[in-house]
Design an enzyme around this catalytic site. Structure first.
Site, PDB file in Angstrom:
ATOM      1  N   CYS A  11       0.876  -1.183   0.000  1.00 22.02           N
ATOM      2  CA  CYS A  11       0.000   0.000   0.000  1.00 22.02           C
ATOM      3  C   CYS A  11       0.911   1.231   0.000  1.00 22.02           C
ATOM      4  O   CYS A  11       2.056   1.159  -0.454  1.00 22.02           O
ATOM      5  CB  CYS A  11      -0.976  -0.032   1.171  1.00 22.02           C
ATOM      6  SG  CYS A  11      -0.217   0.008   2.805  1.00 22.02           S
ATOM      7  N   ASN A  14       2.255   1.349   4.467  1.00 23.11           N
ATOM      8  CA  ASN A  14       2.538   0.066   5.125  1.00 23.11           C
ATOM      9  C   ASN A  14       2.240   0.095   6.622  1.00 23.11           C
ATOM     10  O   ASN A  14       2.882  -0.597   7.407  1.00 23.11           O
ATOM     11  CB  ASN A  14       3.995  -0.377   4.876  1.00 23.11           C
ATOM     12  CG  ASN A  14       4.300  -1.825   5.271  1.00 23.11           C
ATOM     13  OD1 ASN A  14       5.432  -2.147   5.623  1.00 23.11           O
ATOM     14  ND2 ASN A  14       3.316  -2.698   5.220  1.00 23.11           N
ATOM     15  N   CYS A  16      -1.425   0.648   7.503  1.00 26.92           N
ATOM     16  CA  CYS A  16      -2.878   0.409   7.620  1.00 26.92           C
ATOM     17  C   CYS A  16      -3.323  -0.789   6.781  1.00 26.92           C
ATOM     18  O   CYS A  16      -3.605  -1.863   7.315  1.00 26.92           O
ATOM     19  CB  CYS A  16      -3.663   1.654   7.195  1.00 26.92           C
ATOM     20  SG  CYS A  16      -3.350   3.111   8.218  1.00 26.92           S
ATOM     21  N   SER A  18      -1.874  -2.663   3.983  1.00 30.67           N
ATOM     22  CA  SER A  18      -1.078  -3.847   3.633  1.00 30.67           C
ATOM     23  C   SER A  18      -0.719  -4.715   4.845  1.00 30.67           C
ATOM     24  O   SER A  18      -0.663  -5.945   4.691  1.00 30.67           O
ATOM     25  CB  SER A  18       0.165  -3.479   2.808  1.00 30.67           C
ATOM     26  OG  SER A  18       1.027  -2.615   3.489  1.00 30.67           O
TER      27      SER A  18
HETATM   28  P1  4NP Z   1      -1.728   2.825   4.215  1.00 30.71           P
HETATM   29  O1  4NP Z   1      -2.333   4.179   4.823  1.00 30.71           O
HETATM   30  O2  4NP Z   1      -1.176   3.172   2.854  1.00 30.71           O
HETATM   31  O3  4NP Z   1      -2.919   1.927   4.128  1.00 30.71           O
HETATM   32  O4  4NP Z   1      -0.679   2.345   5.193  1.00 30.71           O
HETATM   33  C1  4NP Z   1      -1.608   5.360   4.936  1.00 30.71           C
HETATM   34  C2  4NP Z   1      -0.783   5.553   6.020  1.00 30.71           C
HETATM   35  C3  4NP Z   1      -0.089   6.733   6.143  1.00 30.71           C
HETATM   36  C4  4NP Z   1      -0.218   7.719   5.175  1.00 30.71           C
HETATM   37  C5  4NP Z   1      -1.032   7.509   4.081  1.00 30.71           C
HETATM   38  C6  4NP Z   1      -1.711   6.326   3.957  1.00 30.71           C
HETATM   39  N1  4NP Z   1       0.484   8.937   5.305  1.00 30.71           N
HETATM   40  O5  4NP Z   1       0.308   9.821   4.452  1.00 30.71           O
HETATM   41  O6  4NP Z   1       1.262   9.106   6.250  1.00 30.71           O
END
Ligand code: 4NP
Length: 162
Positions: A11, A14, A16, A18
């Site tokens: 994702c 990494n 949430c 994935s």
């Molecule tokens: P993930 O979610 O891609 O499902 O892990 C996110 C976690 C953090 C961020 C974006 C999406 N961020 O911008 O920090």
């Protein structure tokens, strides 16, 4: 044969989606008494070294899986040679992975929800900026995808649905 299969879920952060996909797929593979290499990574490196988001840990725990020891990392070019299947959680992750795929890649790169009937081509929505309920939706989606992916990879190991 099964020990040659290695699956990486990717994702953005990494922390949430994935890690939840990794946890759901580990559970599915263990249920089938198989043993394969499974990991997750992010296209971005901002959260490298961090444990999963506390809301992701909570929803996994509600389903009997402890993911607090997972640590985020950024996807690398070596991953394309180490893993046979790289599954992107959303369309943007997929295009980012396709853009970085080296010419000597071993991995097939695809979209996770292509393994859920009726959800082909769709993305797992990012729950990061939402509320707890979003993580339950994420869990349901990755759980269904984990089952579909296992059926794709190991059709001979298919078991009756619980
Ligand atoms: P993930 O979610 O891609 O499902 O892990 C996110 C976690 C953090 C961020 C974006 C999406 N961020 O911008 O920090």
């Amino acid at each position: 044969m099964t020990d040659q299969v290695a699956v990486l879920f990717v994702c953005l952060g990494n922390i949430c989606r994935s890690p939840l996909a990794e946890a759901a797929f580990r559970q599915e593979i263990a249920r089938r008494c198989l043993a394969i290499s499974i990991d997750s990574a992010g296209t971005g490196g901002w959260h490298a070294g961090d444990p999963p988001d506390l809301r992701a840990q909570a929803v996994a725990r509600r389903h009997g899986i402890e993911i607090g020891a997972y640590r985020a990392r950024q996807v690398t070019l070596a991953d394309f040679r180490l893993f046979t299947h790289i599954l992107a959680l959303d369309q943007r992750n997929l295009s980012d992975l396709q853009a970085m795929r080296p010419t000597d890649a071993v991995a097939r790169v695809g979209l996770l929800l292509d393994h859920v009937a009726g959800r082909e081509g769709q993305s797992v929505a990012d729950p990061y900026y939402g509320d707890e309920a979003g993580f339950s939706i994420t869990w349901d989606e990755v759980r269904r995808a984990a089952t579909g992916l296992a059926h794709t990879l190991f059709p001979e190991g298919r078991r009756d649905r619980r």
